[in-house]
Design a protein around this motif. Sequence first.
Motif, short mmCIF file in Angstrom:
data_model
loop_
_atom_site.label_atom_id
_atom_site.label_comp_id
_atom_site.label_asym_id
_atom_site.label_seq_id
_atom_site.Cartn_x
_atom_site.Cartn_y
_atom_site.Cartn_z
N GLU A 263 2.78 14.00 -9.93
CA GLU A 263 3.84 14.99 -10.13
C GLU A 263 4.22 15.10 -11.60
O GLU A 263 4.41 16.20 -12.12
CB GLU A 263 5.07 14.60 -9.28
N GLU B 36 0.83 -1.20 0.00
CA GLU B 36 0.00 0.00 0.00
C GLU B 36 0.86 1.25 0.00
O GLU B 36 0.56 2.23 -0.68
CB GLU B 36 -0.93 -0.01 1.22
N SER B 37 1.94 1.22 0.77
CA SER B 37 2.85 2.37 0.82
C SER B 37 3.50 2.61 -0.54
O SER B 37 3.59 3.75 -1.01
CB SER B 37 3.93 2.12 1.88
N LYS B 38 3.93 1.52 -1.20
CA LYS B 38 4.54 1.65 -2.52
C LYS B 38 3.53 2.18 -3.54
O LYS B 38 3.86 2.99 -4.41
CB LYS B 38 5.09 0.31 -2.99
N LEU B 39 2.28 1.71 -3.43
CA LEU B 39 1.23 2.16 -4.34
C LEU B 39 0.97 3.65 -4.18
O LEU B 39 0.84 4.39 -5.16
CB LEU B 39 -0.05 1.37 -4.09
N ASN C 153 3.08 5.89 -3.09
CA ASN C 153 4.23 6.62 -3.62
C ASN C 153 4.18 6.69 -5.14
O ASN C 153 4.50 7.72 -5.74
CB ASN C 153 5.53 5.95 -3.18
N SER C 154 3.76 5.58 -5.77
CA SER C 154 3.65 5.55 -7.23
C SER C 154 2.59 6.53 -7.72
O SER C 154 2.78 7.23 -8.72
CB SER C 154 3.32 4.14 -7.72
N GLU C 155 1.47 6.59 -7.00
CA GLU C 155 0.40 7.51 -7.38
C GLU C 155 0.87 8.96 -7.27
O GLU C 155 0.55 9.80 -8.11
CB GLU C 155 -0.82 7.27 -6.50
N ARG C 156 1.65 9.26 -6.22
CA ARG C 156 2.18 10.62 -6.05
C ARG C 156 3.12 10.98 -7.20
O ARG C 156 3.09 12.09 -7.73
CB ARG C 156 2.92 10.74 -4.71
N GLU C 157 3.97 10.02 -7.60
CA GLU C 157 4.90 10.27 -8.70
C GLU C 157 4.17 10.52 -10.01
O GLU C 157 4.56 11.39 -10.80
CB GLU C 157 5.86 9.09 -8.84
N VAL C 158 3.09 9.76 -10.25
CA VAL C 158 2.30 9.95 -11.46
C VAL C 158 1.68 11.35 -11.47
O VAL C 158 1.68 12.05 -12.49
CB VAL C 158 1.21 8.87 -11.58
#
Length: 225
Positions: free
Chosen positions: A79, A67-70, A72-77
């Motif tokens: 950005e 969930e934490s990795k997901l 982080n990935s959503e935040r990067e997308v």
Amino acid sequence: MKNIAVLILAFGCCVCQVAAHENDDNVHQCSRSTGCFDTLSLTSISQTLGAMGEKVANMAEKITLLESKLLNSEREVLELRSLTAGKPQVAFSAALTESDGKHIGPFTTDTPLKYKKVFSNTGNGYNPSTGIFTAPVNGTYFFRFSMFKSVSPTSNSVVCLMKNDEWLASVWDTSGTDSTDMGSNAVVIALQVGDSVFVELQATRVVYESNLYFNTFTGFLLFTA
């Protein structure tokens, strides 16, 4: 998350069934002793529950990590989208004509040149039918234009880069005996939406063009305002 929870429950049921079979075996072996049956059943159940609890805890830890990795990935997308969104791409480049040797002009009045051989027109800001670029967004733009002197006994070529009715820059060749001279000029200017930029052939002047594309008009957006 729902799929993972279902898998955990299914796994727990399978483990319980295995434990139940083990308990049945123990019951047959200890059928003559009620105390033996109780002790073995409680011990087996306790061990099974302990193992299940450890596995569930490990799976919960892994789910939390995923969930934490997901997130982080959503935040990067988001950005990346914020960096690329809302930045228009505007660029064009064109030449006068594809004819094999041709004089353009003279005209009785100042006349916009129509660069009909379009190499690129990203953003569709340039209109080859009129020779005019119209700014689609506010920003700072770069423009360059070139001129090939008329092949005639005397030099008689003058073109000007115009912004609306404002004279920005020009290229001249009205003297000398060379028949193959050419020149260019360029500007960086701020434009508002709807501003027009074009190259104007001055009245009574001429330029020479061929399929070698001597006369070009190019522009592109540097950055938005």
